[in-house]
Design a protein around this motif. Sequence first.
Motif, short mmCIF file in Angstrom:
data_model
loop_
_atom_site.label_atom_id
_atom_site.label_comp_id
_atom_site.label_asym_id
_atom_site.label_seq_id
_atom_site.Cartn_x
_atom_site.Cartn_y
_atom_site.Cartn_z
N GLU A 108 -6.10 -6.83 -60.98
CA GLU A 108 -6.60 -6.45 -62.25
C GLU A 108 -7.38 -7.68 -62.81
N ASN A 143 7.45 1.30 -60.51
CA ASN A 143 7.57 2.17 -59.19
C ASN A 143 8.70 2.91 -58.68
N TRP A 193 3.10 -5.93 -56.74
CA TRP A 193 3.02 -5.87 -58.20
C TRP A 193 2.26 -7.30 -58.45
N HIS A 251 8.08 -4.02 -63.39
CA HIS A 251 7.50 -3.94 -61.92
C HIS A 251 8.19 -2.75 -61.11
N ASP A 267 -1.15 -6.80 -55.73
CA ASP A 267 -2.06 -5.76 -55.37
C ASP A 267 -2.17 -5.07 -56.97
N THR A 268 -1.35 -5.31 -57.96
CA THR A 268 -1.58 -4.78 -59.35
C THR A 268 -2.17 -6.06 -60.33
N GLU A 269 -1.31 -7.20 -60.41
CA GLU A 269 -1.82 -8.19 -61.35
C GLU A 269 -3.11 -8.93 -60.91
#
Length: 404
Positions: free
Chosen positions: A306, A60, A298, A56, A301-303
């Motif tokens: 998703e 970035n 991470w 992560h 906002d990401t995992e």
Amino acid sequence: MTSFAGAPVAERQNYDAVLLASFGGPEGQDDVIPFLRNVTRGRGIPDERLEAVSHHYRANGGVSPINAQNRALKAALEAELAARGIALPVLWGNRNWAPYIPQTLQQAYDAGHRRLLMVTTSAYSCYSSCRQYREDIGMALTETGLDGKLAVDKVRQYFDHPGFVEPFIEGTGQSLAKVRTQLADAGTADAPIHVLFATHSIPLRDAEAAGRSEGEPREFAEGSAYVAQHLAVAEAIMARVDPQQDWSLVYQSRSGAPHVPWLEPDINDALAELAAQGIKGVVVVPVGFVSDHMEVLWDLDTEARETCAELGLAFDRAPTPSTHQKFVSGLAELICERATNNRADAAVGPDRPAMTGLGPWYDVCRPGCCANFRGDKPVIAEVGSSIGLVAAPPAGPAPVQGGS
């Protein structure tokens, strides 16, 4: 607002600087492994394993946003104190990356400062959010030879201070409106929504020890002050945003050995269960975090985003307090509770606002609070501790009020 009448209030002092203490983070690809070595020091974790969990940061550019956010918070707090006529420089020190706490304390002493008031970027009660900071200061004072020369006090844990909670109230309401708009645009305006309050998971043993100390008279929801504080804050937020809206508390960012039990449910498991129950939209509120650092960017906002996309769930993530004016003002009020530097602000202190029945929390922790199961270390801001205590200064000129 309610408060816990038994919370001990510390005597106000004349401080000559504020210490903003935080976790720290890497600021480039070459920093990632050294930073992770700092975080995991003493655990014997090989670099190969650290590299495996560095993705992560690598994704970035090797940069955690936490340092930039702390620079912004430091500047905002300096401006807020100046606007209140409080001549206190704001210093900054990290546990795991430059600027390191020991160096910051040494620089403070060399600049003529003798009594600091620490504000941390962790709002709740548990070992890693409170005691570990107090230990880091205790060890730094001992290692630098500044114990007895430089005093460091700490403001109370501020999980339910209005300055921390009200930005979440504002952001949660805005995120709910966004998810409702997403569902309306998809032709499912009446579809059910769920609010997930997310915080960092910790080992169950640490959770059970959170807020536990000699003489603690209270029992906490689910047997943990850490859990109870989050539940109380989430309830206070939803009481203002939408009392009829369903919500729950979830956890994220678990690390460590698989056989060690940690707080659950994980946010991604909770999302799957909600989708199976027919929920069509979720609002994620990072209620355990002060700013949008890597575990927010991470893990949420990401995992989590998703996961929602895979499950067909509308998604929005509420902002953290960061440099919201109410949060910065709230930190200044916490400083005013403890400092005599500006008597015009004295009225702020006695009120000690708190938005749940669990607060206001203690100014000085009781002995053994949030126990360290990894071994005893020097600690400040605890009843009975002599670390960091200094003799009263002689009458004469006021302490140095130099810049940070």
